[in-house]
Design a protein around this motif. Structure first.
Motif, PDB file in Angstrom:
ATOM      1  N   PHE A   5       0.839  -1.188   0.000  1.00  0.00           N
ATOM      2  CA  PHE A   5       0.000   0.000   0.000  1.00  0.00           C
ATOM      3  C   PHE A   5       0.878   1.244   0.000  1.00  0.00           C
ATOM      4  CE2 PHE A   5      -2.796  -3.268   1.616  1.00  0.00           C
ATOM      5  CZ  PHE A   5      -3.991  -2.980   0.982  1.00  0.00           C
ATOM      6  N   PHE A   6       0.274   2.342  -0.487  1.00  0.00           N
ATOM      7  CA  PHE A   6       0.991   3.600  -0.637  1.00  0.00           C
ATOM      8  C   PHE A   6       0.112   4.753  -0.187  1.00  0.00           C
ATOM      9  CE2 PHE A   6       2.712   0.532  -3.459  1.00  0.00           C
ATOM     10  CZ  PHE A   6       4.074   0.768  -3.468  1.00  0.00           C
ATOM     11  N   ALA A 118       6.258   0.570  14.063  1.00  0.00           N
ATOM     12  CA  ALA A 118       7.076   0.865  12.887  1.00  0.00           C
ATOM     13  C   ALA A 118       6.987   2.332  12.448  1.00  0.00           C
ATOM     14  CB  ALA A 118       6.657  -0.037  11.730  1.00  0.00           C
ATOM     15  N   SER A 119       5.941   3.035  12.879  1.00  0.00           N
ATOM     16  CA  SER A 119       5.767   4.451  12.551  1.00  0.00           C
ATOM     17  C   SER A 119       6.349   5.301  13.678  1.00  0.00           C
ATOM     18  CB  SER A 119       4.279   4.794  12.419  1.00  0.00           C
ATOM     19  OG  SER A 119       3.630   3.967  11.494  1.00  0.00           O
ATOM     20  N   LYS A 120       6.572   6.570  13.392  1.00  0.00           N
ATOM     21  CA  LYS A 120       6.952   7.520  14.443  1.00  0.00           C
ATOM     22  C   LYS A 120       5.673   8.218  14.889  1.00  0.00           C
ATOM     23  CE  LYS A 120      11.623   8.323  12.786  1.00  0.00           C
ATOM     24  NZ  LYS A 120      12.537   9.273  12.136  1.00  0.00           N
ATOM     25  N   VAL A 121       5.154   7.793  16.044  1.00  0.00           N
ATOM     26  CA  VAL A 121       3.854   8.254  16.511  1.00  0.00           C
ATOM     27  C   VAL A 121       4.017   9.090  17.778  1.00  0.00           C
ATOM     28  CG1 VAL A 121       1.585   7.476  17.319  1.00  0.00           C
ATOM     29  CG2 VAL A 121       2.769   6.192  15.557  1.00  0.00           C
ATOM     30  N   GLN A 122       3.292  10.211  17.814  1.00  0.00           N
ATOM     31  CA  GLN A 122       3.215  11.031  19.022  1.00  0.00           C
ATOM     32  C   GLN A 122       1.742  11.134  19.403  1.00  0.00           C
ATOM     33  OE1 GLN A 122       5.295  14.829  18.730  1.00  0.00           O
ATOM     34  NE2 GLN A 122       6.429  14.011  16.988  1.00  0.00           N
ATOM     35  N   ASP A 142       6.604   9.011   9.170  1.00  0.00           N
ATOM     36  CA  ASP A 142       7.078   7.726   8.645  1.00  0.00           C
ATOM     37  C   ASP A 142       5.990   6.666   8.802  1.00  0.00           C
ATOM     38  OD1 ASP A 142       9.528   8.897   8.022  1.00  0.00           O
ATOM     39  OD2 ASP A 142      10.391   8.375   9.965  1.00  0.00           O
ATOM     40  N   LEU A 143       4.799   7.004   8.348  1.00  0.00           N
ATOM     41  CA  LEU A 143       3.632   6.143   8.491  1.00  0.00           C
ATOM     42  C   LEU A 143       3.886   4.752   7.915  1.00  0.00           C
ATOM     43  CD1 LEU A 143       0.571   5.770   9.147  1.00  0.00           C
ATOM     44  CD2 LEU A 143       0.125   6.570   6.821  1.00  0.00           C
ATOM     45  N   ARG A 144       3.566   3.748   8.713  1.00  0.00           N
ATOM     46  CA  ARG A 144       3.572   2.348   8.286  1.00  0.00           C
ATOM     47  C   ARG A 144       2.254   1.740   8.754  1.00  0.00           C
ATOM     48  NH1 ARG A 144       6.915   4.334   5.885  1.00  0.00           N
ATOM     49  NH2 ARG A 144       9.121   3.896   5.741  1.00  0.00           N
ATOM     50  N   ILE A 145       1.699   0.872   7.908  1.00  0.00           N
ATOM     51  CA  ILE A 145       0.456   0.208   8.276  1.00  0.00           C
ATOM     52  C   ILE A 145       0.671  -1.291   8.332  1.00  0.00           C
ATOM     53  CG2 ILE A 145      -0.930   2.051   7.209  1.00  0.00           C
ATOM     54  CD1 ILE A 145      -1.613  -0.070   4.981  1.00  0.00           C
ATOM     55  N   ASP A 146      -0.285  -1.974   8.945  1.00  0.00           N
ATOM     56  CA  ASP A 146      -0.322  -3.431   8.927  1.00  0.00           C
ATOM     57  C   ASP A 146      -1.251  -3.809   7.774  1.00  0.00           C
ATOM     58  OD1 ASP A 146      -0.875  -6.114   9.225  1.00  0.00           O
ATOM     59  OD2 ASP A 146      -1.196  -5.997  11.398  1.00  0.00           O
ATOM     60  N   PRO A 147      -0.685  -4.224   6.627  1.00  0.00           N
ATOM     61  CA  PRO A 147      -1.524  -4.502   5.457  1.00  0.00           C
ATOM     62  C   PRO A 147      -2.546  -5.610   5.679  1.00  0.00           C
ATOM     63  CG  PRO A 147       0.803  -4.963   4.966  1.00  0.00           C
ATOM     64  CD  PRO A 147       0.725  -4.460   6.363  1.00  0.00           C
ATOM     65  N   SER A 148      -2.295  -6.487   6.632  1.00  0.00           N
ATOM     66  CA  SER A 148      -3.240  -7.574   6.875  1.00  0.00           C
ATOM     67  C   SER A 148      -4.575  -7.045   7.406  1.00  0.00           C
ATOM     68  CB  SER A 148      -2.651  -8.593   7.856  1.00  0.00           C
ATOM     69  OG  SER A 148      -2.544  -8.034   9.149  1.00  0.00           O
ATOM     70  N   THR A 186       4.116   7.320  -1.384  1.00  0.00           N
ATOM     71  CA  THR A 186       5.068   6.883  -0.375  1.00  0.00           C
ATOM     72  C   THR A 186       4.586   5.527   0.127  1.00  0.00           C
ATOM     73  OG1 THR A 186       5.386   9.181   0.304  1.00  0.00           O
ATOM     74  CG2 THR A 186       6.203   7.476   1.804  1.00  0.00           C
ATOM     75  N   ARG A 187       5.463   4.538   0.067  1.00  0.00           N
ATOM     76  CA  ARG A 187       5.071   3.209   0.546  1.00  0.00           C
ATOM     77  C   ARG A 187       4.840   3.256   2.048  1.00  0.00           C
ATOM     78  NH1 ARG A 187       7.859  -2.693   0.051  1.00  0.00           N
ATOM     79  NH2 ARG A 187       6.069  -3.786   0.950  1.00  0.00           N
ATOM     80  N   VAL A 188       3.739   2.636   2.465  1.00  0.00           N
ATOM     81  CA  VAL A 188       3.418   2.567   3.891  1.00  0.00           C
ATOM     82  C   VAL A 188       3.374   1.124   4.338  1.00  0.00           C
ATOM     83  CG1 VAL A 188       2.220   4.767   3.960  1.00  0.00           C
ATOM     84  CG2 VAL A 188       0.910   2.693   3.446  1.00  0.00           C
TER      85      VAL A 188
END
Length: 188
Positions: A5-6, A118-122, A142-148, A186-188
């Motif tokens: 995902f992007f 995996a993301s930088k979360v505040q 630096d958003l990252r998701i759990d594609p599942s 941007t790939r997430v």
């Protein structure tokens, strides 16, 4: 192999137009410009217009005003409707001086899928002085998701951080093949 995902965003460049928030037929900004990125279908009354706040080159994909509503050319809207019919709503809009048809693209799914490790979360904290927001996302870099967790969705907003509009790899590739202007991924 898991789906990729992007995050899709506007590729902001000098010389491109900058669009304002949607306005009703009386020229008044819509009451809630953020409704278009809430991750659910929206109801609007009457025709909407999108003002050009800064003239420039028209784009196939733009994020308009403070609400960051995705404004897309009809060819882009058609692609989204064909590839992800259950995930999007399109709302016709007028843009003065541009006879081509443009639409607001609404992602109608909101998915809790941000990978907080995996993301930088505040998060909002009590000392920030906004008790109603404590524990909610303040910023997600630096958003990252759990594609599942996306299931069959191809277009969606991330729950808790609706600024992010997420598309599947096949939609990204189709937009690239089309040569859609204004898009950045941007790939997430």
């Amino acid at each position: 192999m898991p789906s990729r995902f992007f995050r899709i965003a506007e590729n902001v460049q000098a010389g491109n137009w900058y669009l304002g928030d949607a306005e009703d037929s009386r020229g008044q900004e819509v009451e809630d410009p953020w409704m278009f990125r809430a991750g659910r279908p929206v109801q609007v009354e009457g025709p909407l217009e999108i003002p050009i706040d800064e003239p420039g080159r028209a784009l196939d994909f733009s994020l308009a005003g403070i609400g960051l509503a995705p404004i897309v050319h009809v060819k882009v809207a058609t692609l989204f409707v064909e590839l992800a019919p259950d995930d999007v709503q399109t709302i016709p809009v007028g843009i003065q001086g541009h006879p081509d048809q443009y639409l607001i693209l609404v992602a109608t799914k909101l998915i809790r899928c941000i990978d907080e490790k995996a993301s930088k979360v505040q998060f909002w904290k009590p000392e920030d002085g906004l008790p109603a927001k404590v524990g909610q996302y303040y910023a997600v870099d630096d958003l990252r998701i759990d594609p599942s967790k996306a299931g069959e969705a191809k277009v969606f907003r991330t729950e808790g951080w609706t600024q992010a509009l997420i598309v599947s790899e096949d939609i990204k590739q189709a937009l690239e093949r089309m040569g859609a202007t204004g898009v950045k991924f941007t790939r997430v």
